[in-house]
Structure formats: C-alpha cells, structure tokens
Write an enzyme that holds these catalytic residues in place. Structure first.
Site, PDB file in Angstrom:
ATOM      1  CG  HIS A 139      -7.238  25.039  42.934  1.00  0.00           C
ATOM      2  ND1 HIS A 139      -6.081  24.428  43.342  1.00  0.00           N
ATOM      3  CD2 HIS A 139      -8.126  24.860  43.943  1.00  0.00           C
ATOM      4  CE1 HIS A 139      -6.264  23.900  44.549  1.00  0.00           C
ATOM      5  NE2 HIS A 139      -7.494  24.156  44.934  1.00  0.00           N
ATOM      6  CG  ASP A 216      -8.470  22.076  37.489  1.00  0.00           C
ATOM      7  OD1 ASP A 216      -9.233  21.161  37.854  1.00  0.00           O
ATOM      8  OD2 ASP A 216      -7.951  22.891  38.278  1.00  0.00           O
ATOM      9  CD  GLN A 219     -14.628  22.518  42.639  1.00  0.00           C
ATOM     10  OE1 GLN A 219     -15.811  22.211  42.828  1.00  0.00           O
ATOM     11  NE2 GLN A 219     -13.704  22.376  43.569  1.00  0.00           N
ATOM     12  CE  LYS A 242     -11.542  19.344  44.590  1.00  0.00           C
ATOM     13  NZ  LYS A 242     -11.659  20.042  45.879  1.00  0.00           N
ATOM     14  CB  CYS A 380      -6.490  26.762  46.680  1.00  0.00           C
ATOM     15  SG  CYS A 380      -6.210  25.857  48.185  1.00  0.00           S
TER      16      CYS A 380
HETATM   17  N1  PLP Z   1      -8.523  22.415  40.699  1.00  0.00           N
HETATM   18  C1  PLP Z   1      -9.665  22.905  41.195  1.00  0.00           C
HETATM   19  C2  PLP Z   1     -10.519  23.780  40.345  1.00  0.00           C
HETATM   20  C3  PLP Z   1     -10.037  22.593  42.505  1.00  0.00           C
HETATM   21  O1  PLP Z   1     -11.174  23.085  43.009  1.00  0.00           O
HETATM   22  C4  PLP Z   1      -9.193  21.756  43.282  1.00  0.00           C
HETATM   23  C5  PLP Z   1      -9.533  21.458  44.683  1.00  0.00           C
HETATM   24  O2  PLP Z   1     -10.250  22.179  45.333  1.00  0.00           O
HETATM   25  C6  PLP Z   1      -8.042  21.252  42.694  1.00  0.00           C
HETATM   26  C7  PLP Z   1      -7.730  21.600  41.408  1.00  0.00           C
HETATM   27  C8  PLP Z   1      -7.127  20.339  43.458  1.00  0.00           C
HETATM   28  O3  PLP Z   1      -7.761  19.125  43.696  1.00  0.00           O
HETATM   29  P1  PLP Z   1      -7.065  18.002  44.603  1.00  0.00           P
HETATM   30  O4  PLP Z   1      -6.679  18.696  45.881  1.00  0.00           O
HETATM   31  O5  PLP Z   1      -8.126  16.988  44.801  1.00  0.00           O
HETATM   32  O6  PLP Z   1      -5.890  17.502  43.860  1.00  0.00           O
END
Ligand code: PLP
Length: 422
Positions: A139, A216, A219, A242, A380
């Site tokens: 992401h 990270d 998900q 999430k 993203c």
């Molecule tokens: N990393 C992953 C794999 C994501 O799917 C997302 C959000 O969709 C993020 C990071 C960023 O999360 P946040 O916008 O809640 O900080």
C-alpha cells in the site's frame, strides 16, 4: 471448495456445516439493515473500512456521556475514569497481539504508525547507502514514508518482486538482503489482492542477518489471529477502523527494547517527564510517542471492537470468511469475461477482478445501482497495478457479517454489468 447456494435459497447466510451464526452477527451492525438505491445494502468494501457493531458505538457514547475527561492529568474522578479506560484499552490491545502494554503505542492509524517508525527508528539507524526493503504489493502507506526517509538519509529503497499469482518470491527477496539492509517493511495481507504473506519466514531470514522488520497489519488483524511474538517481527501496525473500531485510532506495536532506544516522533504534552528552557527529559515508552491529547474515545472504542471479535472468535470468523472467499472466487470465475487478479495459494477474503472491455469504475457503478458497495481503482497500490499491467481492478472485500446470499447478489450484479456494457 464449498459451492454457492442456489439463488433464492433461504439460509442465514452460513452453510449448515458452519457454527458461525451470521444472522445474529448482522443484527449487531445497525448500518447493515438499510436500503441503498431501494435495495438491501450489500457492503463489500470492508478492506477500505468496516461497519461498526453496536458494542463499539455504545462504548463511544458511554465515554462521551459519562467519563469524558482528559487522561494522565487530572486528579478528579472523571479524569481517573478516562485514564483507567484508556490504559485498559492499551492492555486489551496488548493481549490481542500477545505483547505487553508498554509495547503498544496508540496512533491515528496504520499510516501514522509507519511514519512514526520511519522518522524515529529509521532516521536514527540509517546512513547513506543503507537499504530499506519493501515488496511490490505494498500500500502507498508502506512505500511513501520509506521514500521520504530515503531522501532524508541517502538510503535506498529496494523492491522485492511478486509472481503472477500475487505472491512474494521468497528466494528473490532473500537475494536482495545484504549487509546494507537495515529494515524490511511489508504487508501481512495485501489490500489489493488478499495475499497472505509468509511473514514468519521473512522475519526468520531478517533475524539471522540482524535486520529489523515492520509488518503492515492493516488487512491482517480483521481476518487472522496475530501473535507478534510468534511472528518474530520488531514492529506491527494496524488501524482501528478496519477491525470494526472507530476511525482515527490505530496501533503501533514495537519491541520494548527498540521503543526504549527510539527518540520521540513528535513533541508536546504527555510525552515528557520535565521541561525547562535548559532542556527536556522525555517520558518512557509508550507515552514518549503519544504527544498531545490522544484519541481517548477511539482507543476505548477499539478495545470494544477487539472484545467483540474475541467473543465471536477469530477462528470461527476466519472459517466463515474463507467460505465466502471460496464461493466468490467460484461465482466470479464462472462469469464469461471475468479475470480474477491475485490467485495466491494463501489468501484473506478479498477478490479483485477485471471484466473484459469494461472499466472497473463502470463495473462498480452498476454494482452500486444494485446496492452492492465495492471498491474500484488502484487501491492505493499503484506500483502493484503497474506490475500487473492494469490501471485498476474492482475489489470485493468480505467481513464477518457478509453472507453467501450476498456473494450471489455480487455475481448477479457483475453479470448485469456485462450485459449492459458487453
Ligand atoms: N496498509 C494497508 C495494507 C492498507 O490496506 C491500508 C488502508 O487501506 C493502510 C495501510 C492505511 O491505513 P490507514 O489509512 O487506516 O492509515
């Protein structure tokens, strides 16, 4: 693989073999009962954000109507209650990840947690020509903070490739590790493809070479039982929204001995022991990393979400979601012109696809008219889309409250998009 039930079959949305009572679960989520464009809402954009159970909403209302005060500061009753609830939320998160409370930093979300590690840990250990390794399926939140750090320090970003199924090629990742690699930053689960990455194995490779690993987990936490000790990672980040919790709250887990050595990320109230114009003495972790008034209600709401998940059981949730994933994979693959994107052997409940000759946004628009909420776009993850040779995909992402009937509605709506544009 389990099959999709015949259209019109009346079940609670779970197979007879499953003990997971999805009808009861759905009753906990007020938003799911509404009509959208005159049809029952089918919410399949859970990778973007999840709907909230009543228990979370009530925890927020409870804080704001009874216990609202600032934390760590007041001697009065309300402030003590607020502090106790906030610190109790930290203990709940620690238990959830198999960490200790001093290893849990509350942030705004995954994005802020990764930026914190980049600017505090990363900036203090990286020198020119050092390397940070990421993968092709990250992401943007797990790419851009490292690019910024590389610019600031003269370090380089190295990218480990994926195969055509959307899986990290482990040998290729290992080949890219060397004496200059200081940090590996990778997703536990891909938001665009659903791939579950072999994080434990990658942590093992990193440990043998003295390389730190940030995972990270945005998900992963809604779908998998995460144990940071078993994974062997140094940092783990996730977002409350999430995982059925509020927006604006997230978590950074950091190993105690690393947090202890890290400088603050931001300056302000609560992160200090004492301040004078001669100098400032910083507080201990995790408070050192929580400058200013935190999202108190958010932390309390997140703890309510975790307790809710614990009551249902992540094992049961995982089995139910795998059933949905298998059904959706079969139902969509059967539609002429549909190509599934991301066919990893180990996946969470995310199905990305393209429909021949129809732009993903048009597919999503037709689906919306059928009451089906999905995401279309690059998710993203533009470097991943580039690797796949696609500008975008349509993505259905499932949660614990989705049903097999909803999978059928999705498939019917995709067939409808094909009729309209085909
Ligand atoms: N990393 C992953 C794999 C994501 O799917 C997302 C959000 O969709 C993020 C990071 C960023 O999360 P946040 O916008 O809640 O900080």
């Amino acid at each position: 693989m389990s099959a999709v039930t015949a259209p019109g079959t009346v079940t609670a949305g779970c197979s007879p073999a499953s003990r997971f009572d999805v009808a009861r679960v759905r009753a906990d989520f007020p938003a799911l009962g509404q009509l959208v464009r005159g049809r029952p809402l089918v919410y399949l954009d859970n990778a973007a954000t999840t709907q909230k159970p009543r228990a979370v909403v009530e925890a927020l209302v409870g804080f704001y109507t009874r216990d609202c005060a600032n934390v760590h500061r007041g001697v009065h009753e309300l402030s003590q209650r607020a502090t106790e609830a906030y610190e109790s939320a930290r203990r709940t998160v620690a238990r959830f990840l198999n960490a200790t409370p001093d290893e849990i930093v509350f942030t705004r979300g995954t994005t802020e947690a990764i930026n914190l590690v980049a600017q505090s840990f990363g900036r203090s250990i990286l020198a020119e020509q050092d390397e940070i390794l990421v993968t092709e399926l990250e992401h943007h939140s797990n790419i851009v903070p490292w690019q910024m750090l590389a610019e600031q320090t003269g370090a380089r970003l190295v990218v480990a490739p994926i195969n055509d199924r959307g899986e990290i090629v482990l040998e290729e990742l290992e080949r890219r590790l060397n004496e200059r690699t200081r940090l590996i930053a990778l997703a536990h689960v891909s938001n665009a493809l659903g791939t579950v990455n072999p994080v434990e194995e990658i942590c093992r490779m990193a440990r043998q070479r003295g390389i730190a690993v940030l995972v990270d987990g945005a998900q992963a936490v809604p779908h998998l039982r995460v144990d940071v000790r078993a994974l062997g990672c140094d940092f783990y980040a996730f977002s409350g929204h999430k995982i059925y919790g509020p927006t604006g709250i997230g978590v950074l887990y950091g190993k105690a001995e690393l947090l202890e050595r890290m400088p603050p990320y931001q300056g302000g109230g609560d992160m200090i022991r004492s301040v004078s114009f001669a100098g400032t003495l910083y507080n201990d972790p995790p408070f050192r990393f929580e400058a200013g008034t935190p999202h108190i209600a958010g932390a309390i709401g997140l703890a309510a979400a975790i307790e809710y998940l614990d009551r249902l059981g992540l094992g049961e949730i995982g089995r139910h979601e795998q059933e949905l994933l298998e059904a959706a994979t079969i139902a969509l693959a059967e539609i002429p012109g549909v190509r599934l994107v991301g066919t990893a052997r180990h996946k969470a409940a995310v199905v990305s696809f393209v429909l021949d000759g129809v732009h993903p946004h048009d597919v999503a628009t037709v689906l919306d008219h059928e009451g089906v909420a999905v995401r279309a776009g690059h998710h993203c993850a533009q470097p991943l889309m580039e690797r796949l040779g696609l500008p975008a995909t349509t993505r259905a992402s499932f949660a614990l409250y989705n049903t097999l009937e909803e999978v059928e509605v999705l498939a019917r709506a995709v067939r409808r998009a094909r009729e309209i544009f085909g």
